[in-house]
Structure formats: C-alpha cells, structure tokens
Scaffold this active site. Structure first.
Site, PDB file in Angstrom:
ATOM      1  N   LYS A  62       0.843  -1.208   0.000  1.00 35.33           N
ATOM      2  CA  LYS A  62       0.000   0.000   0.000  1.00 35.33           C
ATOM      3  C   LYS A  62       0.878   1.259   0.000  1.00 35.33           C
ATOM      4  O   LYS A  62       0.587   2.234  -0.685  1.00 35.33           O
ATOM      5  CB  LYS A  62      -0.941  -0.010   1.213  1.00 35.33           C
ATOM      6  CG  LYS A  62      -2.026  -1.098   1.136  1.00 35.33           C
ATOM      7  CD  LYS A  62      -2.771  -1.275   2.468  1.00 35.33           C
ATOM      8  CE  LYS A  62      -3.693  -2.498   2.429  1.00 35.33           C
ATOM      9  NZ  LYS A  62      -4.377  -2.727   3.727  1.00 35.33           N
ATOM     10  N   GLN A 106      -3.853  -1.326  10.076  1.00 35.76           N
ATOM     11  CA  GLN A 106      -3.891  -2.659   9.476  1.00 35.76           C
ATOM     12  C   GLN A 106      -4.445  -3.666  10.484  1.00 35.76           C
ATOM     13  O   GLN A 106      -4.010  -3.726  11.628  1.00 35.76           O
ATOM     14  CB  GLN A 106      -2.478  -3.066   9.008  1.00 35.76           C
ATOM     15  CG  GLN A 106      -2.426  -4.369   8.216  1.00 35.76           C
ATOM     16  CD  GLN A 106      -3.169  -4.327   6.888  1.00 35.76           C
ATOM     17  OE1 GLN A 106      -3.305  -3.274   6.252  1.00 35.76           O
ATOM     18  NE2 GLN A 106      -3.662  -5.473   6.441  1.00 35.76           N
ATOM     19  N   ASP A 129     -10.744   3.140   5.006  1.00 38.97           N
ATOM     20  CA  ASP A 129     -11.057   1.705   5.001  1.00 38.97           C
ATOM     21  C   ASP A 129     -12.567   1.468   5.004  1.00 38.97           C
ATOM     22  O   ASP A 129     -13.030   0.366   4.716  1.00 38.97           O
ATOM     23  CB  ASP A 129     -10.492   1.063   6.284  1.00 38.97           C
ATOM     24  CG  ASP A 129      -9.241   0.242   6.027  1.00 38.97           C
ATOM     25  OD1 ASP A 129      -9.105  -0.302   4.927  1.00 38.97           O
ATOM     26  OD2 ASP A 129      -8.406   0.161   6.952  1.00 38.97           O
TER      27      ASP A 129
HETATM   28  N1  GUN Z   1      -6.723  -6.598   6.903  1.00 35.29           N
HETATM   29  C1  GUN Z   1      -7.184  -7.329   5.860  1.00 35.29           C
HETATM   30  N2  GUN Z   1      -7.787  -6.530   4.939  1.00 35.29           N
HETATM   31  C2  GUN Z   1      -7.701  -5.269   5.424  1.00 35.29           C
HETATM   32  C3  GUN Z   1      -8.140  -4.013   4.912  1.00 35.29           C
HETATM   33  O1  GUN Z   1      -8.752  -3.888   3.844  1.00 35.29           O
HETATM   34  N3  GUN Z   1      -7.847  -2.945   5.705  1.00 35.29           N
HETATM   35  C4  GUN Z   1      -7.216  -3.060   6.902  1.00 35.29           C
HETATM   36  N4  GUN Z   1      -7.004  -1.961   7.607  1.00 35.29           N
HETATM   37  N5  GUN Z   1      -6.811  -4.215   7.398  1.00 35.29           N
HETATM   38  C5  GUN Z   1      -7.050  -5.308   6.653  1.00 35.29           C
END
Ligand code: GUN
Length: 301
Positions: A62, A106, A129
């Site tokens: 990311k 995350q 998110d």
């Molecule tokens: N863990 C797995 N998928 C995601 C996501 O799309 N965002 C976040 N913050 N954590 C994750």
C-alpha cells in the site's frame, strides 16, 4: 498476468492486475494536476502493529502504491505489546493532522486490543477503510460513504467488465465486516438490483444456493473451497481468498491460492478472477481512490 494463467483463454479471466493499473493511472493523472497547481499532496497514514508477516506485506504494498501515485504517506510501526491507549493517542494525532486525509490501521490487531474501539477512534471523515460505524451505517442506508476497499474493488471489476447484476442471483460466501456484509449490502441497492444470499460456516445445503447463482463471491479464507460441482454453467466467479498453502516446488515453501478451485471451475464458469492478480490488486487501487476522494472532500464536503 501470473504464469499459472499462461495458455488459458484470456476472455474468461477478469484481470484485476490490469484494471487496478488503469484505476491507479487515472488517479495519478489527477494527483499530478493537483501537485502541478502547487497544492499539497493527498496524504495517507498507515499504522502497523506487531510482526504479522502478511500484514507487513500488505502495508508495504500500500505504501509503494502511494509512492507510485504521488501521495504523501507515513507508516507508524508499533510493537505487538503496545497499549490500546497509545495506539488511540497516535490515531488522535493523525485525526487532526492537516497533511493526512486517510488513516489505515492494518487488521488484525493483537488480542489485548479492542479492535472496534480502535476503529471508532478514527475520524470517520478520514476512514478510508470504510470500517467506522458511521460509514458502515451510511453504506447500509444507501447514503454516500467510504466503501471498504475490497468490496469497492469488486464493484469496480463488475462495472469495468460490464457484468450485469440487475435481477441476478448472487451468493456471497462469508459474512465478514470487511467483505461479505458490505458487498452484499452494496449489491442489493437500487444501483445494482441483485438478489443476494449470504452463506457462512453454519449454512446448511450450501450447494443449493451456489448452484442457483449467476455470480458467486467467495470470501471465506478456505483454499480451493468452491468446486465445479457447486456452480452452474456460465457462472461469474469472484475470488477474494488469499490463502498461504504449503508448496514444496516454490522457493518460498508456500504459494498463494484463492477460495475457488480455479482449475476445476475454469471450464464451467463464464468469467473468473485469478489469485493472485484478481481482487487483491483492486483493494489497493480503491484505497488510493478513497484517499483521493477524502482529499477532495467528495464524501464529506
Ligand atoms: N486486513 C485485511 N484486509 C484489510 C483491509 O482492507 N484494511 C485493513 N485496515 N486491514 C485489513
């Protein structure tokens, strides 16, 4: 395209890698204009807690996307032992930081931290998110909101491939807050008009639902779960699974596989997303889109 896909008819593959590159390049064009006009860059803050290998890979990818597109980004790495209070303090700083348009913590978080409390401490206007209850509530009500990146990526793929959802039967395998619930809620809205069934680990006679489905979205985290005898001819298959399975032939000792038995289902389906190279890259592209939308105050003017 990954090598396992060589020699397969391209016209059955939903190429997420290609579409994500297009989405990101469209965003970059906008960001270049913003920067050339002397305005500040859109900014995204990542918070990574602990040492989970998959989470580290995701956050790195990311961050790399931010760099490629021209976003400002910052990654805060916190130890597994961090207190919930310290984590929430860090989030509060980003909430009021004018350089930051999006905050991404995350997941999953260590067991001693209350994930929901952490999510709710994020300013919902920076919740790129789309996990904050303000955004999930708005999504269910059909009000403009940040859409969680994986479901948003699936919608983008359906639209770019002109896959009809009107009046179609869709089965979603999995009821997670990140994928299953939001994608089901999106597809029942008037824009998409699908008839959606959500199946989960306690569903009886799962095949009854999948065999009657025009589109199946698999998000359960079980390698090769969906088999050819569970789908009807011509079904569209969307695979959200990212499972690490042992593979002695691979240098790393493992390979990544989806929730759909790709080889088995390929003949029978009309379209399918591969793993890797399907939904995964779209998640990152849509995170970039949400961050740009936050910067432009599209969702919350
Ligand atoms: N863990 C797995 N998928 C995601 C996501 O799309 N965002 C976040 N913050 N954590 C994750």
């Amino acid at each position: 395209m990954n090598s396992a896909l060589n020699n397969l008819p391209e016209n059955k593959i939903i190429n997420g890698k290609e579409i994500s590159a297009i989405v990101k390049s469209e965003i970059k064009t906008e960001v270049d204009k913003i920067i050339n006009s002397g305005r500040r860059k859109p900014g995204l803050a990542f918070i990574l807690v602990g040492e989970d290998p998959a989470s580290k890979v995701y956050v790195k990818s990311k961050g790399k996307a931010c760099e490629d597109i021209g976003f400002y980004s910052v990654t805060e790495r916190l130890p597994e032992s961090v207190t919930e209070e310290s984590l929430i303090n860090l989030i509060s700083n980003f909430n009021t930081d004018d350089k930051i348009d999006g905050i991404l913590v995350q997941l999953p978080l260590p067991k001693h931290i209350n994930e929901q409390r952490v999510i709710e401490s994020i300013n919902y206007k920076k919740d790129v998110d789309g996990f904050h209850p303000e955004n999930t509530g708005r999504l269910v009500s059909g009000i403009k909101s940040f859409i969680p990146c994986t479901p948003f990526g699936i919608i983008e793929l359906l639209q770019r491939y002109k896959i009809q959802t009107n009046g179609k039967n869709v089965t979603v395998l999995g009821r997670s807050n990140i994928v299953g619930k939001p994608i089901a809620n999106l597809l029942i809205q008037k824009e998409f008009n699908a008839t959606v069934t959500i199946c989960h680990s306690k569903t009886s006679n799962l095949k009854h639902f999948t065999l009657n489905s025009d589109i199946i979205i698999a998000a359960i985290g079980s390698p090769d779960f969906l088999k050819a005898d569970m789908i009807k001819d011509g079904a569209v298959l969307i695979d959200v699974g990212i499972n690490r399975v042992e593979d002695s032939e691979s240098e790393k000792g493992y390979k990544i596989t989806g929730d759909i038995d790709f080889k088995n289902c390929f003949e029978k389906c009309s379209l399918i997303t591969p793993v890797p190279g399907g939904v995964g890259p779209m998640t990152i592209a849509m995170l970039m889109k949400n961050t740009l939308d936050s910067y432009k105050k599209i969702i919350y003017p």
